[in-house]
Design a protein around this motif. Structure first.
Motif, PDB file in Angstrom:
ATOM      1  N   ALA A  51      59.560  54.485  39.483  1.00 58.11           N
ATOM      2  CA  ALA A  51      59.612  54.075  41.041  1.00 58.11           C
ATOM      3  C   ALA A  51      58.817  55.007  41.975  1.00 58.11           C
ATOM      4  N   VAL A  52      58.812  56.386  41.479  1.00 54.09           N
ATOM      5  CA  VAL A  52      57.756  57.291  42.271  1.00 54.09           C
ATOM      6  C   VAL A  52      56.409  57.057  42.210  1.00 54.09           C
ATOM      7  N   ALA A  53      56.084  56.711  40.692  1.00 57.37           N
ATOM      8  CA  ALA A  53      54.574  56.551  40.365  1.00 57.37           C
ATOM      9  C   ALA A  53      54.174  55.295  41.136  1.00 57.37           C
ATOM     10  N   GLY A  54      55.064  54.302  41.157  1.00 61.75           N
ATOM     11  CA  GLY A  54      54.935  52.912  41.524  1.00 61.75           C
ATOM     12  C   GLY A  54      54.709  53.136  43.269  1.00 61.75           C
ATOM     13  N   ILE A  55      55.460  53.890  44.054  1.00 59.20           N
ATOM     14  CA  ILE A  55      55.668  54.115  45.459  1.00 59.20           C
ATOM     15  C   ILE A  55      54.183  54.709  45.885  1.00 59.20           C
ATOM     16  N   ALA A  56      53.868  55.899  45.099  1.00 60.09           N
ATOM     17  CA  ALA A  56      52.804  56.501  45.393  1.00 60.09           C
ATOM     18  C   ALA A  56      51.533  55.707  45.233  1.00 60.09           C
ATOM     19  N   GLY A  57      51.651  55.033  43.921  1.00 59.29           N
ATOM     20  CA  GLY A  57      50.194  54.272  43.840  1.00 59.29           C
ATOM     21  C   GLY A  57      50.068  53.077  44.957  1.00 59.29           C
ATOM     22  N   LEU A  58      51.095  52.618  45.451  1.00 60.01           N
ATOM     23  CA  LEU A  58      50.902  51.643  46.428  1.00 60.01           C
ATOM     24  C   LEU A  58      50.574  52.271  47.590  1.00 60.01           C
ATOM     25  N   ALA A  59      51.082  53.362  47.936  1.00 65.97           N
ATOM     26  CA  ALA A  59      50.952  53.929  49.050  1.00 65.97           C
ATOM     27  C   ALA A  59      49.257  54.479  49.353  1.00 65.97           C
ATOM     28  N   PHE A  60      48.670  54.822  48.128  1.00 65.70           N
ATOM     29  CA  PHE A  60      47.158  55.318  48.005  1.00 65.70           C
ATOM     30  C   PHE A  60      46.367  54.096  47.996  1.00 65.70           C
ATOM     31  N   ASP A  61      46.891  53.042  47.501  1.00 65.89           N
ATOM     32  CA  ASP A  61      46.190  51.849  47.440  1.00 65.89           C
ATOM     33  C   ASP A  61      45.905  51.253  48.934  1.00 65.89           C
ATOM     34  N   LYS A  62      46.999  51.299  49.770  1.00 66.90           N
ATOM     35  CA  LYS A  62      47.180  50.857  51.013  1.00 66.90           C
ATOM     36  C   LYS A  62      46.199  51.653  51.854  1.00 66.90           C
ATOM     37  N   VAL A  63      46.384  52.899  51.647  1.00 62.79           N
ATOM     38  CA  VAL A  63      45.704  53.643  52.803  1.00 62.79           C
ATOM     39  C   VAL A  63      44.337  54.236  52.311  1.00 62.79           C
ATOM     40  N   ALA A  64      43.953  54.357  51.227  1.00 62.68           N
ATOM     41  CA  ALA A  64      42.665  54.843  50.647  1.00 62.68           C
ATOM     42  C   ALA A  64      41.833  53.796  49.887  1.00 62.68           C
ATOM     43  N   HIS A  65      42.243  53.049  49.009  1.00 64.05           N
ATOM     44  CA  HIS A  65      41.464  52.374  48.151  1.00 64.05           C
ATOM     45  C   HIS A  65      41.206  51.150  48.673  1.00 64.05           C
ATOM     46  N   LEU A  66      42.311  50.027  49.076  1.00 66.81           N
ATOM     47  CA  LEU A  66      42.159  48.759  49.267  1.00 66.81           C
ATOM     48  C   LEU A  66      40.933  48.694  50.601  1.00 66.81           C
ATOM     49  N   PRO A  67      41.209  49.479  51.554  1.00 64.01           N
ATOM     50  CA  PRO A  67      40.382  49.357  52.739  1.00 64.01           C
ATOM     51  C   PRO A  67      38.771  49.565  52.284  1.00 64.01           C
ATOM     52  N   LEU A  68      38.657  50.094  51.362  1.00 59.93           N
ATOM     53  CA  LEU A  68      37.341  50.157  50.664  1.00 59.93           C
ATOM     54  C   LEU A  68      36.678  49.095  49.873  1.00 59.93           C
ATOM     55  N   ILE A  69      37.593  48.607  49.168  1.00 58.48           N
ATOM     56  CA  ILE A  69      37.391  47.322  48.419  1.00 58.48           C
ATOM     57  C   ILE A  69      36.279  46.469  48.998  1.00 58.48           C
ATOM     58  N   LYS A  70      36.408  46.135  50.375  1.00 61.00           N
ATOM     59  CA  LYS A  70      35.481  45.098  50.855  1.00 61.00           C
ATOM     60  C   LYS A  70      33.937  45.784  50.454  1.00 61.00           C
ATOM     61  N   GLN A  71      33.668  47.077  50.383  1.00 59.39           N
ATOM     62  CA  GLN A  71      32.320  47.448  50.325  1.00 59.39           C
ATOM     63  C   GLN A  71      31.982  47.480  48.916  1.00 59.39           C
ATOM     64  N   GLY A  72      32.969  47.049  47.921  1.00 63.28           N
ATOM     65  CA  GLY A  72      32.569  46.736  46.764  1.00 63.28           C
ATOM     66  C   GLY A  72      33.563  47.843  45.728  1.00 63.28           C
ATOM     67  N   ALA A  73      33.361  47.559  44.422  1.00 63.39           N
ATOM     68  CA  ALA A  73      34.523  48.222  43.578  1.00 63.39           C
ATOM     69  C   ALA A  73      34.162  49.440  43.391  1.00 63.39           C
ATOM     70  N   LEU A  74      32.749  49.853  43.596  1.00 59.03           N
ATOM     71  CA  LEU A  74      32.535  51.418  43.577  1.00 59.03           C
ATOM     72  C   LEU A  74      33.093  52.403  44.398  1.00 59.03           C
ATOM     73  N   PRO A  75      32.993  52.096  45.647  1.00 60.93           N
ATOM     74  CA  PRO A  75      33.461  53.056  46.631  1.00 60.93           C
ATOM     75  C   PRO A  75      35.075  53.183  46.365  1.00 60.93           C
ATOM     76  N   ALA A  76      35.720  51.986  45.990  1.00 62.35           N
ATOM     77  CA  ALA A  76      37.180  52.196  45.789  1.00 62.35           C
ATOM     78  C   ALA A  76      37.500  52.980  44.754  1.00 62.35           C
ATOM     79  N   ALA A  77      36.509  52.812  43.594  1.00 56.27           N
ATOM     80  CA  ALA A  77      36.747  53.516  42.459  1.00 56.27           C
ATOM     81  C   ALA A  77      36.675  55.130  42.786  1.00 56.27           C
ATOM     82  N   ILE A  78      35.619  55.327  43.462  1.00 60.06           N
ATOM     83  CA  ILE A  78      35.251  56.734  43.677  1.00 60.06           C
ATOM     84  C   ILE A  78      36.532  57.566  44.634  1.00 60.06           C
ATOM     85  N   ALA A  79      36.838  56.692  45.627  1.00 56.88           N
ATOM     86  CA  ALA A  79      38.014  57.025  46.436  1.00 56.88           C
ATOM     87  C   ALA A  79      39.349  57.407  45.362  1.00 56.88           C
ATOM     88  N   SER A  80      39.292  56.292  44.504  1.00 56.77           N
ATOM     89  CA  SER A  80      40.793  56.779  43.444  1.00 56.77           C
ATOM     90  C   SER A  80      40.542  57.914  42.766  1.00 56.77           C
TER      91      SER A  80
END
Lengths: 398, 285
Positions: free
Chosen positions: B68-97
């Motif tokens: 649960a803790v890992a899932g919620i943290a992962g979801l939060a980071f995807d929402k806030v940091a990774h997915l907003p960058l995915i439109k620019q391509g996989a690389l920016p999101a990977a670097i953000a991760s």
């Protein structure tokens, strides 16, 4: 009319006296300046303040007894912040502004490495407690001594201890570190001399299990295993050795096999009987008792004892050299531990003996304080403990 | 005999590696970027499980807490940091991760310090089956990992939501036309994927110890397992994890343990050169 005839010799003597006397007078007025450069903050923060305090107490005692060479000693204390940049700034101030003859107590190897060139270039003497082998290999021209045993001395003693356990087949398990190869080389020299074979294995300290590594080690049927890693990997290794049913002896450095490791393993039988070793102050010696009083600590750490020795050695070196310069300390530091000399445990007694024309053999709080030509300590005490029912019990200090 | 023993050891570590590898590859299948914050999330999961276990929860409860803790943290980071960058391509999101993984690692460090910690589990001597040494605890941990894998496979194969995830991974546009909402599937993939990574971190820590670098230590092996099996393929991740686990243990006998990291790199290099789609291709299931 009376003619006063002055011979050439008398004229020369008078001239020299006339030239020299203002200097002598000035020297008597000026105090001798020495410095401690210890980590009052940063990673070494728990050690530095006590180290500086021990040195200050020794200086106070010496001043009470009349100083050195008829001059008072002033000790300046600076903070190296356990940071080479801060240490260089502090050392520059000590050398250029305070004009100290010696800097004592640098703790982190990175700090000592950064400060040492400033010292040898300005002919300021440097006493350090840093452990990295590379430090005494610097081109320091003799302006450096170290009281912390280097890895060669430590591993040699480990080898001797393994032999004292009656080992016939020893096995070393160690991660890749700057001293891995030298550890192998030294043990390969020391152990066969005592009739013990030695095999070794380098492991990856990032693995979460060492089952296969343990299998490999146990294939050689060792009676002693040296677990020479850091705490996190040694926890895993000790558990896997226990699981594998290893019945022989295990030993390791006290910096990795410590109370934290025991607590973390959580099951006393896993670590039962494990030996640990560490460089030790000369506990029980009279100098150690003096270092206790000087530091105000009932159990002074090895670094505090070493700084207690630094300041005593430097003060006696100046007395021996009849000068308070870094050069004089360099030339005379080894004369404070002349075998056959009067055994002393503090600078006050030592200076008194030296001024009376005698020789001294200083027996320090950290050990005998004999140095080789590179500035490395030749010998020191080691402490050997064994874990019994989850507690460290002293085996010996030797 | 020592080779057989090393293979058994490899199967044990491969099983443990398979759980976070499934999480990693499942997220890649749906979100289409390699989420390297798994290192931080695995550490977080391990510590969450440690706290839960220390608080008296049983193994199942502690694993659920890690999930649960890992899932919620992962979801939060995807929402806030990774997915907003995915439109620019996989690389920016990977670097953000990579950055978020570092943040998580240091948050754990801030809270717990650098000292390693161990789960308060009894350590038992190994038992011998013939000449092969097996640890009862590792068998138990392995059983838990296998059970989890079975659950994941069952969910993907037979539940509506599992089928929707597979559909979305296979062809997002077609899935959307069928009424599957891609954002919800993405959120689910983040939560479940990272939950599995967190559980994997805890399982790996059960028999050894945990510290802020727990996840970083397995990152390369985990990535290599996913690439070897085929990024995006769940069965591929399992196969890759077993192969990497065994190769790492066998490499100890051949080249020495200090070159373990090279096994992961060599596996990635070989796969990318000879079979870029991985052993089982990209099929999600």
């Amino acid at each position: 009319m009376t003619t006063i005839r002055i011979g050439r010799r008398a004229a020369l003597a008078a001239g020299v006296a006339a030239l020299a006397s203002p200097a002598v007078v000035r020297a008597q007025a000026d105090p001798i300046k020495l410095a401690t450069l210890t980590p009052l903050t940063g990673a070494g923060g728990p050690y530095g303040p006590v180290m500086a305090k021990a040195a200050a107490s020794v200086v106070e005692e010496v001043n009470k007894a009349g100083g050195v060479l008829g001059r008072r000693v002033v000790l300046v204390s600076e903070d190296d912040q356990t940071n080479p940049e801060a240490a260089v700034r502090a050392a520059r101030k000590l050398i250029d502004v305070d004009k100290v003859s010696a800097i004592m107590g640098t703790w982190a190897s990175s700090v000592t490495t950064a400060v040492a060139p400033l010292c040898w270039e300005s002919k300021t003497f440097l006493c350090t407690v840093s452990g990295a082998d590379s430090i005494t290999l610097l081109p320091h021209q003799g302006f450096l001594i170290r009281t912390q045993p280097n890895s060669k001395l430590q591993v040699t003693r480990v080898g001797e201890f393994i032999l004292s356990l009656g080992a016939k087949k020893a096995f070393t398990m160690i991660p890749q570190t700057p001293f891995t190869q030298s550890t192998f080389d030294i043990l390969n020299q020391v152990l066969p001399k005592g009739g013990c074979t030695h095999q070794s294995l380098i492991y990856d300290d990032k693995k979460t299990t060492y089952r296969t590594e343990v299998d490999q080690a146990l294939r050689t049927s060792p009676d002693v295993i040296l677990a020479n890693g850091y705490t996190p990997d040694t926890v895993v290794l000790l558990k896997d050795l226990y699981r594998a049913g290893f019945k022989g002896k295990v030993l390791g450095f006290a910096y990795s096999i410590n109370q934290k490791l025991v607590d973390q393993v959580g099951q006393p039988e896993v670590v039962e009987g494990v030996y640990t070793f560490a460089p030790s102050p000369a506990e029980g010696s009279s100098a150690f008792e003096k270092a206790k009083a000087a530091s105000g600590s009932a159990n002074p750490d090895p670094y505090t004892c070493q700084v207690y020795d630094h300041i005593n050695l430097v003060l006696m070196a100046m007395a021996n050299g009849k000068a308070a310069t870094g050069e004089a300390i360099k030339e005379n530091i080894r004369k404070a531990t002349v075998s056959g000399g009067k055994i002393v445990d503090n600078a006050v007694d030592g200076i008194k003996e030296i001024m009376a024309g005698g020789k001294v053999d200083y027996a320090g709080a950290s050990g005998p304080c004999d140095f080789d030509e590179k500035g490395d300590i030749l010998d020191c005490k080691f402490r050997y403990d064994q874990i019994k029912a989850g507690k460290f019990t002293l085996v010996k200090i030797a | 005999m020592i080779i057989l023993q090393a293979l058994v050891n490899g199967i044990v570590s491969g099983t443990l590696l398979a759980v976070p590898a499934i999480g990693f590859t499942a997220m890649f299948a749906v979100l289409r970027f390699p989420n390297f914050s798994v290192s931080g999330v695995a550490t977080l999961g391990a510590f969450a499980g440690y706290l839960a276990y220390g608080a008296g929860l049983q193994m199942a409860g502690s694993l659920a807490a890690a999930f649960a803790v890992a899932g919620i943290a992962g979801l939060a980071f995807d929402k806030v940091a990774h997915l907003p960058l995915i439109k620019q391509g996989a690389l920016p999101a990977a670097i953000a991760s990579i950055a978020t993984g570092l943040i998580l690692e240091n948050v754990v460090r801030l809270g717990f310090g650098n000292e390693p910690r161990g789960y308060d589990r009894p350590i038992a001597r190994d038992v011998f089956i013939g000449d092969i040494r097996v640890s009862p605890q590792q068998v138990e941990t392995m059983g838990l990992a296998l059970l989890l894998m079975l659950l994941v496979f069952t969910a993907l194969a037979f539940t509506r939501i599992g089928k929707a995830m597979r559909a979305s991974a296979d062809n997002p546009e077609l899935a959307a036309l069928k009424g599957i909402r891609p954002e919800r599937i993405a959120m689910l993939a983040s939560f479940v994927g990272m939950g599995l990574v967190g559980v994997g971190g805890m399982l790996l820590g059960l028999d050894s110890s945990i510290d802020p670098l727990t996840g970083t230590r397995i990152l390369l092996s985990l990535f290599a397992a996913a690439v070897l099996g085929g990024l995006g393929s769940v069965p591929g991740a399992v196969l890759g994890a077993f192969l990497i686990g065994m190769a790492e243990e066998l490499s100890v006998l051949v080249v020495g343990s200090q070159y373990r990291a090279a096994v992961g790199f060599v596996a990635i290099l070989l796969v990318l050169t000879l079979r870029p789609r991985g052993l089982l291709g990209e099929r999600a299931y």
